[in-house]
Motif scaffolding. Sequence first.
Motif, PDB file in Angstrom:
ATOM      1  N   VAL A 294       0.814  -1.166   0.217  1.00  0.00           N
ATOM      2  CA  VAL A 294       0.020   0.002  -0.094  1.00  0.00           C
ATOM      3  C   VAL A 294       1.037   1.263   0.051  1.00  0.00           C
ATOM      4  CG1 VAL A 294      -1.777   1.265   1.137  1.00  0.00           C
ATOM      5  CG2 VAL A 294      -1.766  -1.076   1.231  1.00  0.00           C
ATOM      6  N   ASP A 295       0.720   2.160  -1.006  1.00  0.00           N
ATOM      7  CA  ASP A 295       1.235   3.323  -0.929  1.00  0.00           C
ATOM      8  C   ASP A 295       0.257   4.522  -0.575  1.00  0.00           C
ATOM      9  OD1 ASP A 295       2.008   5.957  -1.804  1.00  0.00           O
ATOM     10  OD2 ASP A 295       3.383   5.325  -3.543  1.00  0.00           O
ATOM     11  N   ARG A 296       0.570   4.841   0.697  1.00  0.00           N
ATOM     12  CA  ARG A 296      -0.538   5.519   1.565  1.00  0.00           C
ATOM     13  C   ARG A 296      -0.713   6.972   0.855  1.00  0.00           C
ATOM     14  NH1 ARG A 296       2.567   3.128   5.592  1.00  0.00           N
ATOM     15  NH2 ARG A 296       1.446   1.640   7.161  1.00  0.00           N
ATOM     16  N   GLY A 330       6.423   0.197   5.289  1.00  0.00           N
ATOM     17  CA  GLY A 330       6.235   1.046   4.394  1.00  0.00           C
ATOM     18  C   GLY A 330       6.137   0.399   3.248  1.00  0.00           C
ATOM     19  N   PHE A 331       6.048   1.174   2.038  1.00  0.00           N
ATOM     20  CA  PHE A 331       5.795   0.888   0.639  1.00  0.00           C
ATOM     21  C   PHE A 331       6.955   0.192   0.155  1.00  0.00           C
ATOM     22  CE2 PHE A 331       5.341   1.823  -3.936  1.00  0.00           C
ATOM     23  CZ  PHE A 331       4.250   0.845  -4.274  1.00  0.00           C
ATOM     24  N   ILE A 367      -8.700   1.686  -5.049  1.00  0.00           N
ATOM     25  CA  ILE A 367      -7.113   1.949  -5.246  1.00  0.00           C
ATOM     26  C   ILE A 367      -6.416   0.741  -4.569  1.00  0.00           C
ATOM     27  CG2 ILE A 367      -5.445   3.419  -4.506  1.00  0.00           C
ATOM     28  CD1 ILE A 367      -7.546   5.894  -4.554  1.00  0.00           C
ATOM     29  N   LEU A 368      -6.919   0.330  -3.467  1.00  0.00           N
ATOM     30  CA  LEU A 368      -6.237  -0.983  -2.822  1.00  0.00           C
ATOM     31  C   LEU A 368      -6.261  -2.141  -3.866  1.00  0.00           C
ATOM     32  CD1 LEU A 368      -7.240  -1.010   0.940  1.00  0.00           C
ATOM     33  CD2 LEU A 368      -5.140   0.082  -0.243  1.00  0.00           C
ATOM     34  N   LEU A 466      -4.212   2.812   7.162  1.00  0.00           N
ATOM     35  CA  LEU A 466      -4.056   3.594   5.797  1.00  0.00           C
ATOM     36  C   LEU A 466      -3.750   5.252   6.329  1.00  0.00           C
ATOM     37  CD1 LEU A 466      -7.362   2.012   4.209  1.00  0.00           C
ATOM     38  CD2 LEU A 466      -4.569   1.206   4.234  1.00  0.00           C
ATOM     39  N   TYR A 467      -4.754   5.586   6.694  1.00  0.00           N
ATOM     40  CA  TYR A 467      -4.562   7.235   6.846  1.00  0.00           C
ATOM     41  C   TYR A 467      -5.697   7.670   8.085  1.00  0.00           C
ATOM     42  CZ  TYR A 467      -8.558   7.831   3.740  1.00  0.00           C
ATOM     43  OH  TYR A 467      -9.859   8.092   3.269  1.00  0.00           O
TER      44      TYR A 467
END
Length: 500
Positions: A294-296, A330-331, A367-368, A466-467
């Motif tokens: 996952v690129d947050r 991280g990604f 997106i995921l 995620l965020y």
Amino acid sequence: MPYRYKSIRNMACAVSTAALIALAPSLSLAAGNVTFGQPVEPAGLDPTVGAPVASGEVTWQNVFEGLVAVDRDGNITPQLASAWTLSDDGLTYTFTLRPDVTFHNGVTFDSTTAKFTLDRILSKDSTNGQKALYSVIDSVDAPDTATLVLHLSKPSSNLIYWLGFPSAVMVEPSTADSNKTTPTGTGPFKFDEWRKGDRVLMSAYDGYWGEKPSLDAITARFISDPQAQAAAILSHDVDVFGKFEAPELFSQFKGDDSLSTHVGVGEMEIVAGMNNTRPPFDDIRVRQALMMAVDRNILIQGVESGFGNPIGSHFSPASPYYVDLTGEYGFDIDAAKALLAEAGYPNGFEFTMKVPTRSYATRSAEILQALFTQIGVMAKIESSDFPAGWIKDVFKDTNYDMTIIGHAEPLDIGIYARHPYYFNYNNPAFDAVMDDIAAATTPDARAAGFKKAQEIIGHDVPALFLYSAPKLGVWDAKLTGIWENGPVPSNDMTDVSWSE
């Protein structure tokens, strides 16, 4: 990859301001009235029943009040209890209740009704979505009408804070069963009418015990469609949207002098919860691999138009206890593939995302879905009606692989120590840390405990963190007293007024 959020954005750009305004009729402003909008219509109006926050966003502080309250700065303040003390051993709270408080039906509020409320939360057949927060209360006594005593099974440093939540508002016994549709509280506004599918009408309560509000009436409008939300704001059919959930449309409000905009902070963490007892999500390596896929930043740009903050655990940067763990997993596509192969899935796997019908969840899922394909994982998206369908399938029955949801309650990292809970996550070390936090007697001890708790689940990844969602607010420029930030999900209208 043709994400749905691009089509939404393109559609938004093509709709002119004039067209948006035409979508909703303009209503003349009444000096003593305010209409606030929210995206989700609750299934009921009693925040002590069920799990979703939407009921509290209508009635908390407006209709219902608690022993204490969480204010706009996140501080605990007295409310129906004017004062309280905690015994030296941390096991007994004694509350002094305010005199001359009545519910909207004229019944007096006293220690008997307060005891009823808490006993009801703790009862075997309770449907309170936050019941676990109050399970530390062993018994409740009402020695006289003005005194309430809580006996705890163990110290709980968080309890006084949780008593300020919407889930702990005071309930008049004779209305307990009807509050879902006709709420009766002690707040400054009384319930008048619920027009299902549209709005809830409330008006000032003449017998209110506290400072009278400036407003004569308030209305909650339920508008799920983002463009209809924008139209209602631009036409001033809605005066306030404290949590505007269409960030791609937000910039158009900034050029309108009749409106005020604010990018606030809130406590809502967006996570992709996984069923930790269902293969392959019962393997920590699979969960960690998915997190590294996952690129947050791409996610936040696509879902929230760049608003929001990446998170690496179940805490928002708005919290003083926040620890940045986004670098833990991280990604990293290559590392994610290697972990999947180590777990026995060199060619990936297939699963289903059961996604509630909320715009942020739908966009996040799409997106995921695209990001996961980079490590050979194929996700099928299945829509789940929110709140009713999602609560039954995911929250209650845990019949799902992965879901996406926003957790809005502050200091709710303890949900990972609830058994059962929809993650089906079980780590005794985490449970022990939560017990240490509850027993903490100093701010430093609490902070150390929350740091350790974040580190444990940041490593175990029971959910994809995620965020932190932004709190995008827009309201009529003549209004004052609106909460710009969101320590508790709410539309508290008690201090709102029209300026000259």
